[in-house]
Design an enzyme around this catalytic site. Structure first.
Site, mmCIF file in Angstrom:
data_model
loop_
_atom_site.group_PDB
_atom_site.id
_atom_site.type_symbol
_atom_site.label_atom_id
_atom_site.label_comp_id
_atom_site.label_asym_id
_atom_site.label_seq_id
_atom_site.Cartn_x
_atom_site.Cartn_y
_atom_site.Cartn_z
ATOM 1 N N HIS A 1 -34.166 -3.932 -15.530
ATOM 2 C CA HIS A 1 -34.226 -5.245 -16.176
ATOM 3 C C HIS A 1 -33.527 -6.258 -15.276
ATOM 4 C CE1 HIS A 1 -36.045 -4.153 -20.051
ATOM 5 N NE2 HIS A 1 -35.479 -2.975 -19.836
ATOM 6 N N ASN B 1 -41.533 -2.034 -14.026
ATOM 7 C CA ASN B 1 -41.503 -2.798 -15.271
ATOM 8 C C ASN B 1 -40.155 -3.493 -15.400
ATOM 9 O OD1 ASN B 1 -43.292 -0.084 -16.219
ATOM 10 N ND2 ASN B 1 -44.142 -2.079 -16.713
ATOM 11 N N ASP C 1 -39.953 6.640 -22.318
ATOM 12 C CA ASP C 1 -39.485 5.410 -22.973
ATOM 13 C C ASP C 1 -40.032 5.361 -24.393
ATOM 14 O OD1 ASP C 1 -38.032 3.068 -23.137
ATOM 15 O OD2 ASP C 1 -39.545 1.809 -22.191
ATOM 16 N N GLY D 1 -41.440 -0.363 -25.005
ATOM 17 C CA GLY D 1 -41.399 1.084 -25.012
ATOM 18 C C GLY D 1 -42.792 1.655 -25.189
#
Length: 379
Positions: free
Chosen positions: A190, A214, A269, A304
Site C-alpha cells: 500500500h 496491487n 487475501d 480482498g
C-alpha cells in the site's frame, strides 16, 4: 468438518506433486519413514498428497471477518481446512486499535477445548501505516503515520508475525528497524515508494512485499517504484494474489518468470466471502459486495478476494505453465521459509504432519493437521 482426535496416520497409495508414488506416515504429529509406522491408514489412491498449504494473508472466511470479529479467530481457523489450509496468518486490516488488541488477546488465549483446524502462525497487521493515496480498501480514517510508539508492543513474542507498511512515510525506516529487531517480518505494501525507498527498507530488514502489483504504482521505464524494486531485489519475497482478478494472466506470467518458486508466495487475501454466496459482506467496518468471484467496495475498488488457495494454484498453473510441484512450493516451502517455520512446508522425516490431499483438479479431498484428519473422510 470431520475431526478425529489422532496424531498417527499413514496415507497410502497417493502421488507426490511430481507424479511419483508417495506414502506418508505421521507418528506423534511428525512425519516419519513410511516403513517404520503402523496404525490407522488412509486410502489415498488416485489422490495427490501435498505438504499442508500455508496462507499468509487471510482476512476472513465462511462469513467471519477477522478485523470486525477477531474473537472468532478459532472458528475461522476451523473452517480453513476445507480449503486445504493447515496454517495461516490471520490478517487484521487498518482499523481502530481495539481490533488489533482483541485479535492479539484471542490468539494468545489459544483455542477452545476440543478445537481442531488450521493453526494461526501469529497475526499479520496490514496497516495502519499505509500511504493514503494507495489505501485501497483500507479506511482512511484509521490510517496512522509510522511511529515507534505505535508498534511498541508489537513483536513475534506477543503474537505479531508480519506487518505491512509503506516505507516512504516519515518515520517508517525507524519502525522497520524496531520491528525487525523483535523478529517481526516487515512487508512493503500500500505504497508509493520509489525503488530507492524500497531498497532502503530492505536495508533495514524488510523482507516481503504485500500483494505485489496491487495498491502500488505500475512499473514504468524510468520509475520502477515498489513493483520494479520488488522484482529486482533478491532479498524480497512477494505475496501474489493469483485469483484471476487481481492480476492479468500476462502480468502473473511475468512475475513467475522473474520471481520463480523461491520468491513468489501465493496468497489468497481471502475475506469473509470465501465459501459464501454472492451478495453483501463486510471487510472490517466497511460494507463490500461479492459478485462473480470478486469482492469490492461500493466504488468498485477490489477489497480482498473470495478465492481459496487451490483456486489460486490452478490460476497460477494456467497462466504460467509451471508444474504442480512448482506451484505448490509457493504456498508451502516458500511461505514457511518466509515466516521462519522450519517444521512446515515439506513432507520429509521430522516435519510436522500437515498434509493436503487433492484430486487431479486440485479440489481438496482431505486435510491433515499434525496427524489429525480435520477435513474429509476415507477416499
Amino acid at each position: 468438518m470431520i475431526s478425529h482426535d489422532m496424531s498417527d496416520l499413514i496415507v497410502r497409495g497417493a502421488r507426490a506433486p511430481d507424479g511419483s508414488p508417495s506414502d506418508v506416515a505421521v507418528v506423534g504429529g511428525r512425519v516419519v519413514e513410511p516403513g517404520s509406522a503402523t496404525g490407522t491408514s488412509y486410502d489415498a489412491a488416485g489422490l495427490t498428497v501435498l505438504p499442508g498449504l500455508i496462507d499468509l494473508q487471510v482476512n476472513g472466511v465462511a462469513g467471519i471477518d477477522l478485523t470486525l470479529e477477531p474473537e472468532r479467530l478459532w472458528e475461522a481457523a476451523a473452517a480453513l481446512p476445507a480449503y486445504g489450509v493447515t496454517a495461516f496468518l490471520p490478517t487484521v486490516i487498518t482499523s481502530a486499535p481495539d481490533a488489533r488488541d482483541r485479535a492479539l488477546a484471542t490468539f494468545v488465549d489459544g483455542p477452545p477445548a476440543g478445537w481442531a483446524g488450521a493453526l494461526p502462525l501469529g497475526l499479520h497487521f496490514e496497516g495502519p501505516m499505509l500511504a493514503p493515496a494507495r489505501k485501497g480498501a483500507h479506511p482512511e480514517r484509521w490510517l496512522r503515520p509510522p511511529s515507534t510508539e505505535l508498534v511498541a508492543d508489537w513483536s513475534r513474542a506477543t503474537g505479531v508475525t508480519m506487518v505491512t507498511i509503506a516505507p516512504e512515510l516519515p518515520g517508517a525506516l525507524e519502525v522497520i528497524s524496531a520491528l525487525v529487531a523483535r523478529d517481526v517480518i516487515v512487508a512493503i505494501g500500500h505504497t508509493e515508494a520509489t525503488a530507492a525507498e524500497v531498497t532502503a527498507a530492505a536495508g533495514r530488514g524488510a523482507r516481503a512485499v504485500t500483494h505485489l502489483g496491487n495498491a502500488m504504482p505500475a512499473l514504468a521505464a524510468r520509475e520502477p517504484g515498489a513493483f520494479g524494486a520488488a522484482l529486482a531485489d533478491p532479498r524480497l519475497v512477494a505475496g501474489v494474489i493469483a485469483d484471476g482478478h487481481h492480476l492479468d494472466p500476462v502480468t502473473l506470467s511475468v512475475l513467475w518468470r522473474v520471481l520463480g518458486r523461491e520468491r513468489l508466495v501465493a496468497v489468497t487475501d481471502c475475506t469473509a466471502a470465501l465459501g459464501m454466496p454472492d451478495g453483501p459482506a463486510r471487510l472490517g467496518d466497511q460494507r463490500v459486495v461479492v459478485r462473480d468471484g470478486t469482492v469490492r467496495l461500493a466504488d468498485g475498488t477490489l477489497a480482498g478476494s473470495a478465492a481459496s488457495l487451490p483456486q489460486c494454484l490452478r490460476v497460477l498453473r494456467e497462466a504460467t505453465g509451471c508444474s504442480l510441484e512448482e506451484a505448490v512450493a509457493t504456498c508451502t516451502t516458500t511461505a514457511a521459509r518466509l515466516v521462519g517455520d522450519h517444521e512446515r512446508g515439506r513432507l520429509t522425516p521430522g516435519a510436522r504432519g500437515d498434509l493436503t490431499l487433492v484430486d487431479d483438479d486440485l479440489h481438496v479431498v482431505a486435510t491433515v493437521v499434525g496427524g489429525r484428519l480435520v477435513h474429509g473422510g476415507q477416499a
